[in-house]
Design a protein around this motif. Sequence first.
Motif, PDB file in Angstrom:
ATOM      1  N   ARG A   3     -40.679 -33.901  53.300  1.00 24.64           N
ATOM      2  CA  ARG A   3     -40.377 -32.920  52.031  1.00 24.64           C
ATOM      3  C   ARG A   3     -41.472 -32.325  51.539  1.00 24.64           C
ATOM      4  NH1 ARG A   3     -36.129 -33.727  54.214  1.00 24.64           N
ATOM      5  NH2 ARG A   3     -34.246 -34.298  53.100  1.00 24.64           N
ATOM      6  N   PRO A  14     -43.035 -29.795  48.500  1.00 22.64           N
ATOM      7  CA  PRO A  14     -42.677 -29.081  47.098  1.00 22.64           C
ATOM      8  C   PRO A  14     -43.249 -27.723  47.326  1.00 22.64           C
ATOM      9  CG  PRO A  14     -44.529 -30.733  46.848  1.00 22.64           C
ATOM     10  CD  PRO A  14     -44.252 -30.846  48.102  1.00 22.64           C
ATOM     11  N   GLU A  15     -42.626 -26.814  46.146  1.00 27.83           N
ATOM     12  CA  GLU A  15     -43.176 -25.191  46.320  1.00 27.83           C
ATOM     13  C   GLU A  15     -44.663 -25.349  45.842  1.00 27.83           C
ATOM     14  OE1 GLU A  15     -42.195 -22.688  42.758  1.00 27.83           O
ATOM     15  OE2 GLU A  15     -40.648 -24.039  42.585  1.00 27.83           O
ATOM     16  N   THR A  37     -39.874 -24.103  49.052  1.00 34.65           N
ATOM     17  CA  THR A  37     -39.761 -25.444  49.498  1.00 34.65           C
ATOM     18  C   THR A  37     -39.749 -25.380  51.006  1.00 34.65           C
ATOM     19  OG1 THR A  37     -37.604 -25.992  49.121  1.00 34.65           O
ATOM     20  CG2 THR A  37     -39.283 -26.228  47.277  1.00 34.65           C
TER      21      THR A  37
END
Length: 356
Positions: free
Chosen positions: A127, A129-130, A99
């Motif tokens: 942010r 996410p994976e 991430t």
Amino acid sequence: MNGVLPDTRIKALIAEGAISASPAIIPEQIQPASLDLRLGTTAYRLRASFLTGKGRRVMERLPDFQMHQMDLTDGAVLERGCVYLVPLMERLALPKGLTAVANAKSSTGRLDLLTRLVTDDGTEFDRLPEGYDGPIYAEICPRSFSVLVRPGMRLNQLRLREGQAVLTDPELVSLNEAQPLVTGGPALIDQGLGFSVDLRPETGDLVGYRAKPHSGVVDLDRIGAYDAREFWDQLHTTEGRLILDPGAFYILVSREAVAIPPDYAAEMAPYLAMVGEFRVHYAGFFDPGFGVGEAGHGARGVLEVRCHEAPFVLEHGQVVGRLVYERMAERPERLYGEGIKSNYQGQGLKLAKQFA
């Protein structure tokens, strides 16, 4: 091993194509525990900030908010109080298990230049996410000063994580016992390492700076070029107390000097909202080796403070924020301040590098 990826792992991801860019990424972008991101050639003036939303793409949403388009090739001014979206030169294809989180660079925060990462399919800023595979964008809102920007400028940075990296309070207590993290005060450990504001300096009575409301343009490439008096009011007190004005932006400094050991990184986080209606940071990555080196005495944290709602009194020693420590997946090849240009190693109360 789980943790924050060091420079060597970032280089490997670039070589594998998980991080790509046009033009190619340069060595100067790679920090001990993060990657600097570069502005592209175009900026879009927006009527409002926005999050893309699940299943939506940034360029699909842009027509709803775009006012006009600007070419940055020869430099362009981003006006104070306006919101801009700039496609970045880098693109990500995060492998499974990784991430990423973004934050403004130190000089960006000290200029009160709100900079956040925006992505396709995004439901929050900064942010990733994976598995994220797509372009990335910087939303930029100059709060105190209009700024002159060009393609390739680096306003924010990306940190990549594998698994759980944050130290628990018991782990942080053990680390502090083995390698003292604080000088100038006891280690207050509660959801991270707490820090307080210094309003009783050892010498003199200068405790901080407040941004002037009507200043000139800051060219971000001009280092040490501007007279601080044209942009900042000095703040002096002998009482150990400072009243914050709503909406004003302040540069203050922590009472404690902190150190980030080579196998760890840290991020500055706001303290609990109940301590007061103000925000204490806009830039927050601390690289491995920060405050560690020839002096060996730590470095104090610069606080970028904006007061909200009502005037608020800050007292000397009042706890205003915390450092959240994270373990590195591996020790970096280079540490902060070692062989790289580190503008704020060993710092005290200090403005952004553009000011003399």
